[in-house]
Design a protein around this motif. Sequence first.
Motif: not given
Length: 517
Positions: A1-21
């Motif tokens: 059974m193939v594991a579901a691919k983890r979403s990268r959205t939280p990672f990109y949101l973290l990058i966005l928050v760090l850069v914005a701050a």
Amino acid sequence: MVAAKRSRTPFYLLILVLVAAGVGLTWHRHVAFDVPWLPGEKKRIWSVEAKVEFTAVGDPVKLSLAVPQKQPGFEVLGEHTASPGYGLAFVDTPSGRRAEWSIRRATGKQTLYYRVDMLEKKFTGLNGDEHLVVPPPLATHTLGDGPHRTAAQNILQQARSRSADAYTLARELIQEFKIQPQSAQFLLQKQSRSRWLVELLAQAGVAAREVYVLDLEDGRRNQTLNTYLQVFDKQEYQLFDPRTGRQGRRDNQMMWEYQSGALLDLIGGRGSSVHFSILEQEVPITQLLQREQSVAPAFLDFSIHSLPLEEQTLFKSILLIPVGVLLVVFMRIFIGLKTSGTFMPVLIAIAFIQTSLVVGLVGFLLVLSIGLIIRSYLSKLNLLLVARISAVIISVIIIIASFSVLAFMVGLSEGLKITFFPMIILSWTIERMSILWEEEGPKQVLVQGGGSLFVALLAYGLMVNDVVRHITFNFIGLQLIFMALVLILGSYTGYRLFELRRFKPLLARDNTPSSDA
């Protein structure tokens, strides 16, 4: 059974928050605290001295002088007085901030001095300070009776017909005093032009008041204040020159008193006068930033300057480490350069800063070479790891101490700076290189040692750059941006630049012309 691919959205949101701050904090410090982007910039400070002279008549003396406050374009840096024998207090009154001198008894000519240092800031318009934008109550004085009232109403009627709002009305009233010189001359026999303008505007329902303005010019002495008109349109206002009708504040022009109060109040004396002397000076921005340590920091002022000087000097080097870390991450992950230890080059670069490049480079190679020789002997003794690394640490300390003593004996005081090297890091570097020599041979030792030294030299070049040192020390929000860049580089899974050499034979084969069968 193939594991579901983890979403990268939280990672990109973290990058966005760090850069914005990071960008937000950095921009806020630049705009709100006027910290420049580049080092070496200077700020202009105007030192204005008010010389108060009067004749005391032998009674108790109480003297009150209007003093300036923070205003758009200027900020008060410091105040100084020279008044031997007098008591002094700064008080806030309904008519503004004032300096009050007092003495039980004085006789003869008296001279008091008040000096204020005003920092010239970026001028973004006249509004922005609460004590400047509160409109005064409408003037309650009548226009008089008889011919004075008739002449004043005529001027107001003519000006109102050519105006559209409060500002245009003020401008046209000033022009009417020019157009009708006889009526103006008649009115000025009763009171000043600016006082008439305030009362005429009040008759039209426009709030206005007289303010005292000082023209700043370097090296001027015995200057006096000019009376200007401050005209309000709701919560906005503009300054007008009552003589020329010119609207707006000129460059190098500061409001000294702006509550329609008296410039000078004197009890117990006569013949008072106030004259101003002006001096301009250019001060490095770093000197001004040191003043922040005596002021309670604002919530968004994440500034190292709020710390004591001892801690500031410590953080000046610590805040450079993320620059070197970012360089190491880029060189290892994207370029593919091998180093001995992950962040050993950054620590060596910091040591180079403390020792100077030449002394640090010679000391590093000397300690490393002798340490490797000693480590090769220790490997023959079959010691346990803890004992072996402890012996290496002691050996490094002996090497550094011996080098320092020899340098001092021959008169090379610079050699004493070798003690700034991180001894534990050097010991582990010697241990790792020795193991690498035994397992993979001297070539890998040269590759990783040379890579470490190359990255250390690059990091040193960045860390001693004046621009880098300035922005890392004054804009702590950049640390969040460095964090975001490290995370972005850490998510890279492609080929390293040095790994592309493996495809060189394929490129050569593709370029080889094929022969006909």
